[in-house]
Design a protein around this motif. Structure first.
Motif, PDB file in Angstrom:
ATOM      1  N   UNK A  17      34.775  29.294 -19.553  1.00 58.62           N
ATOM      2  CA  UNK A  17      34.786  27.969 -18.949  1.00 58.62           C
ATOM      3  C   UNK A  17      36.023  27.916 -19.146  1.00 58.62           C
ATOM      4  N   UNK A  18      37.189  28.437 -19.853  1.00 53.03           N
ATOM      5  CA  UNK A  18      38.331  27.745 -19.784  1.00 53.03           C
ATOM      6  C   UNK A  18      38.822  28.512 -18.853  1.00 53.03           C
ATOM      7  N   UNK A  19      39.231  30.044 -18.056  1.00 50.20           N
ATOM      8  CA  UNK A  19      39.703  30.584 -17.391  1.00 50.20           C
ATOM      9  C   UNK A  19      38.799  29.715 -16.254  1.00 50.20           C
ATOM     10  N   UNK A  20      38.149  29.222 -16.123  1.00 48.67           N
ATOM     11  CA  UNK A  20      37.078  28.985 -14.875  1.00 48.67           C
ATOM     12  C   UNK A  20      37.962  26.863 -14.485  1.00 48.67           C
ATOM     13  N   UNK A  21      38.589  26.198 -15.500  1.00 48.71           N
ATOM     14  CA  UNK A  21      38.963  25.372 -15.335  1.00 48.71           C
ATOM     15  C   UNK A  21      40.578  25.454 -14.870  1.00 48.71           C
ATOM     16  N   UNK A  22      41.103  26.319 -15.403  1.00 50.72           N
ATOM     17  CA  UNK A  22      42.734  26.043 -15.067  1.00 50.72           C
ATOM     18  C   UNK A  22      42.648  26.944 -14.265  1.00 50.72           C
ATOM     19  N   UNK A  23      41.546  27.902 -13.361  1.00 50.92           N
ATOM     20  CA  UNK A  23      41.194  27.967 -12.307  1.00 50.92           C
ATOM     21  C   UNK A  23      41.615  26.614 -11.300  1.00 50.92           C
ATOM     22  N   UNK A  24      40.414  25.674 -11.415  1.00 47.76           N
ATOM     23  CA  UNK A  24      39.840  24.614 -11.144  1.00 47.76           C
ATOM     24  C   UNK A  24      41.206  23.659 -11.012  1.00 47.76           C
ATOM     25  N   UNK A  44      44.152  28.132 -25.911  1.00 51.86           N
ATOM     26  CA  UNK A  44      44.876  27.779 -24.306  1.00 51.86           C
ATOM     27  C   UNK A  44      45.706  29.285 -24.521  1.00 51.86           C
ATOM     28  N   UNK A  45      45.345  30.187 -23.283  1.00 50.91           N
ATOM     29  CA  UNK A  45      46.799  31.063 -22.712  1.00 50.91           C
ATOM     30  C   UNK A  45      48.067  30.073 -22.960  1.00 50.91           C
ATOM     31  N   UNK A  46      49.287  30.479 -22.588  1.00 47.62           N
ATOM     32  CA  UNK A  46      50.141  30.016 -22.064  1.00 47.62           C
ATOM     33  C   UNK A  46      50.788  29.416 -20.428  1.00 47.62           C
ATOM     34  N   UNK A  49      47.784  26.050 -16.753  1.00 41.95           N
ATOM     35  CA  UNK A  49      48.268  24.745 -16.567  1.00 41.95           C
ATOM     36  C   UNK A  49      47.703  23.510 -16.506  1.00 41.95           C
ATOM     37  N   UNK A  50      47.904  22.839 -17.519  1.00 40.58           N
ATOM     38  CA  UNK A  50      46.731  21.772 -18.098  1.00 40.58           C
ATOM     39  C   UNK A  50      47.796  20.475 -18.035  1.00 40.58           C
ATOM     40  N   UNK A  51      47.672  19.476 -17.895  1.00 45.83           N
ATOM     41  CA  UNK A  51      48.803  18.372 -18.451  1.00 45.83           C
ATOM     42  C   UNK A  51      48.688  17.904 -19.821  1.00 45.83           C
ATOM     43  N   UNK A  52      47.591  18.103 -20.741  1.00 46.56           N
ATOM     44  CA  UNK A  52      46.828  17.965 -21.507  1.00 46.56           C
ATOM     45  C   UNK A  52      46.029  19.040 -21.886  1.00 46.56           C
ATOM     46  N   UNK A  53      45.747  19.140 -23.415  1.00 50.88           N
ATOM     47  CA  UNK A  53      44.267  19.858 -24.011  1.00 50.88           C
ATOM     48  C   UNK A  53      44.657  19.357 -25.413  1.00 50.88           C
ATOM     49  N   UNK A  54      42.727  18.917 -25.082  1.00 45.50           N
ATOM     50  CA  UNK A  54      42.464  17.778 -26.464  1.00 45.50           C
ATOM     51  C   UNK A  54      41.663  19.043 -27.170  1.00 45.50           C
TER      52      UNK A  54
END
Length: 266
Positions: A17-24, A44-46, A49-54
């Motif tokens: 799901x994390x890869x899906x979120x990064x693609x999204x 989270x892999x470098x 790209x997310x503005x924030x990781x919670x």
């Protein structure tokens, strides 16, 4: 007022799901020009790209069988009730990691003058007639509200809705029996549906997003043709093979198909 997107992404043994979120997140920036915060419990892999990781642990673990995977998988999907407290934005668009953003349509949701909205009906993009049963739940066929796309503004009303969802989650055995839900597994859709009923005094009149949630069912084969254009292959009721092309937003219910797209995007 700050506005952004919140995506919950908890991996299991079959679905990233994390890869899906990064693609999204890439699609969200292109079409909506909004920052994205991800809620997860893993590193989270470098290159994501997310503005924030919670980082947030999920205190409930369930199992669920997805038709396209053909076996039960671990399902960490219970802490959507914490969206209000976790979001860094004053106006938040909460999206499932498997919701495909292929247009700027969600900008219209952000313009709705309500403190909370979600979809109160979904449909299958191939117009297969048996999908309609997904819009009801329980012994008395209560109308389903979908937690796939939710928009809320900081307000007493929105806070109350999420507190009600948390109460329902914590007392799921009671509410499952009360509403005659046959499935043992807790679902955010059930909690949202019950919570909105409580908040609006059980009048079933709470306002929703003014169009239905486009969905690609688990049984269909989903592939990507090019950026923002997808192919859906399906069988008709008389067992004939057909396909359609999509250039709109939709909920990809088949996780393995979307995972293959994310692994090899156009």
């Amino acid at each position: 007022m700050t506005t952004g997107v919140l995506i919950f992404a908890y991996n299991n043994e079959h679905i990233d799901y994390l890869a899906m979120a990064a693609w999204s997140a890439k699609n969200i920036r292109r079409h909506l020009n909004l920052p994205v915060a991800v809620v997860t419990n893993c590193a989270v892999p470098k290159d994501y790209r997310f503005e924030q990781v919670i980082i947030a642990k999920t205190d409930s673990v369930y199992s669920r069988k997805f038709e396209d995977i053909e076996e039960s998988v671990t399902w960490y999907n219970a802490n959507r009730v914490d969206a209000y407290s976790l979001s860094p934005w004053s106006q938040t668009l909460v999206l499932d990691a498997d919701y495909v953003v292929a247009s700027s349509e969600l900008k219209k949701v952000l313009e709705i003058k309500k403190n909370f909205v979600a979809h109160n009906a979904a449909y299958d993009v191939t117009n297969q007639p048996n999908f309609g049963e997904h819009n009801y739940f329980g012994r008395n066929r209560m109308p389903m509200w979908w937690a796939t796309v939710m928009m809320f503004r900081r307000s007493r009303e929105a806070e109350m809705i999420f507190k009600c969802m948390a109460m329902i989650k914590e007392n799921w055995v009671h509410y499952r029996g009360l509403y005659g839900v046959s499935q043992r597994t807790y679902r955010n859709d059930y909690a949202l549906s019950i919570a909105l009923g409580i908040v609006d005094g059980h009048t079933q009149s709470y306002p929703g997003i003014p169009w239905n949630l486009a969905s690609v069912a688990h049984s269909h084969k989903l592939s990507q043709l090019e950026a923002d254009k997808y192919r859906v292959e399906f069988l008709t009721q008389d067992n004939k093979s057909r396909y359609i092309t999509l250039d709109q937003d939709f909920h990809a219910m088949g996780k393995s198909h979307l995972g293959a797209i994310v692994d090899n995007p156009c």
